[in-house]
Scaffold this active site. Sequence first.
Site, PDB file in Angstrom:
ATOM      1  CB  SER A   1      21.653 -39.517  -6.122  1.00 44.42           C
ATOM      2  OG  SER A   1      22.404 -38.550  -5.411  1.00 44.42           O
TER       3      SER A   1
ATOM      4  CG  ASP B   1      24.364 -35.554  -2.601  1.00 44.81           C
ATOM      5  OD1 ASP B   1      24.926 -36.604  -2.972  1.00 44.81           O
ATOM      6  OD2 ASP B   1      23.129 -35.415  -2.590  1.00 44.81           O
TER       7      ASP B   1
ATOM      8  CD  GLU C   1      -1.357  -2.378   2.007  1.00 49.72           C
ATOM      9  OE1 GLU C   1      -2.167  -3.127   2.575  1.00 49.72           O
ATOM     10  OE2 GLU C   1      -0.115  -2.575   2.025  1.00 49.72           O
TER      11      GLU C   1
ATOM     12  N   GLY D   1      17.243 -37.279   1.851  1.00 55.21           N
ATOM     13  CA  GLY D   1      17.286 -38.653   1.390  1.00 55.21           C
ATOM     14  C   GLY D   1      16.048 -39.431   1.787  1.00 55.21           C
TER      15      GLY D   1
ATOM     16  CB  CYS E   1      -0.582  -4.415   8.558  1.00 56.02           C
ATOM     17  SG  CYS E   1       0.518  -3.068   8.082  1.00 56.02           S
TER      18      CYS E   1
ATOM     19  NE  ARG F   1      18.186 -26.320  -3.650  1.00 50.86           N
ATOM     20  CZ  ARG F   1      19.465 -26.646  -3.716  1.00 50.86           C
ATOM     21  NH1 ARG F   1      20.381 -25.689  -3.793  1.00 50.86           N
ATOM     22  NH2 ARG F   1      19.840 -27.909  -3.716  1.00 50.86           N
TER      23      ARG F   1
ATOM     24  CB  CYS G   1      -0.684  -0.681   5.289  1.00 51.26           C
ATOM     25  SG  CYS G   1       0.984  -1.274   4.991  1.00 51.26           S
TER      26      CYS G   1
ATOM     27  CB  THR H   1      21.179 -35.539   1.806  1.00 49.64           C
ATOM     28  OG1 THR H   1      20.123 -36.494   1.747  1.00 49.64           O
ATOM     29  CG2 THR H   1      21.278 -34.815   0.477  1.00 49.64           C
TER      30      THR H   1
ATOM     31  CD  GLU I   1      16.572 -29.429  -3.135  1.00 48.08           C
ATOM     32  OE1 GLU I   1      17.637 -29.987  -3.476  1.00 48.08           O
ATOM     33  OE2 GLU I   1      16.157 -28.378  -3.651  1.00 48.08           O
TER      34      GLU I   1
END
Length: 362
Positions: free
Chosen positions: A167, A199, A48, A292, A74, A183, A83, A195, A290
């Site tokens: 993987s 990785d 606003e 395993g 708000c 993400r 606002c 994981t 994300e």
Amino acid sequence: MIERALELAAQARLLAPPNPAVGCVLVSPTGAIIGSGHTQRTGQAHAEVMALRDAQAHGHPTAGATAYVTLEPCSHHGRTGPCCDALITAGISKVVASLADPNPLVAGQGFARLRAAGIAVEVGPGAQAARELNLGFFSRMLRGTPWVRLKIAASLDGTTALANGQSQWITSEAARADGHAWRAQASAVLTGIGTLLQDNARLDVRLVDTPRQPIRIVVDSQLQTPPQARLFEADSPVWIYSALEDPDRAAALRARGAIIRCLPGPGGKVDLPALMRDLGQREINELHVEAGYKLNGSLLREGLIDEFLVYLAPRLLGPGMGMAALPALQDLQHGLALNFVSCQGVGPDLRIVARVDGRENF
């Protein structure tokens, strides 16, 4: 005008968290658009105020104008001022809003203040789309926990890694870039220690442009995260949830900037429901997982997953690790019911978004 305001709100999705993504359009008494804007970064102007500034910058008077906004203005002093007071001061004559704000500090009080000032208020246009844009914010406000999305990359026969753990990469570069875009809209990205060790992932957003990096979270029951992990190379906070009090390991990780929280649960594991409640208290709207198949299975068994983001590659890999470690069922009726939201090709792969049946009903 609400459709235009929703388009503006969508532009704020990467900027706004932990605030909701909101858009606003100001229309003169003659029907001309005189100002527009959307929520900025945390601590900066809301939609606003941005629309009012836009009108002022172009020399447009706002007295008698109508404000079309995708969420209730708000009414409280948070990181910025109310606002609704800004709209009253600007002489706005009518507010058309998609939804009431679920924040208990607002929750109808903004509308009440506007009406008390003689401003007409209409609520409802674009409600479903506005809520969808802010599903994580609504989840945090109404359930006390974030909206949890589980991202999985698998072969067509459901294999997420070979038996030897390999993987990278089952899906295409296009699918990986698309995953980074998902993400980017999350407040935080979560993985498990398995994981991370396998990785050595950074968990940040790299393959698409983003104005804000999500917080990175590791579920690490025994504080096994290596201080030299690539996780610490990226420029955003790292939170580690453990079930173990180990001052020496914790000190080494804190020296790399990690924030460590101990939430012990059954079997020496992290208490996952308590973790989700803690994330809600720490203003995490949307959690992108994300991990395993073991942690995926634990989250599913605890009933903590709301949505699936699945990329299927056009290949068969045979035996290996599946999407989630779940117990065998004795009856088909006991399977987890999902609703498909979308199905779309991404490069050579297929992206499926599916929700646990009824999870958005809060």
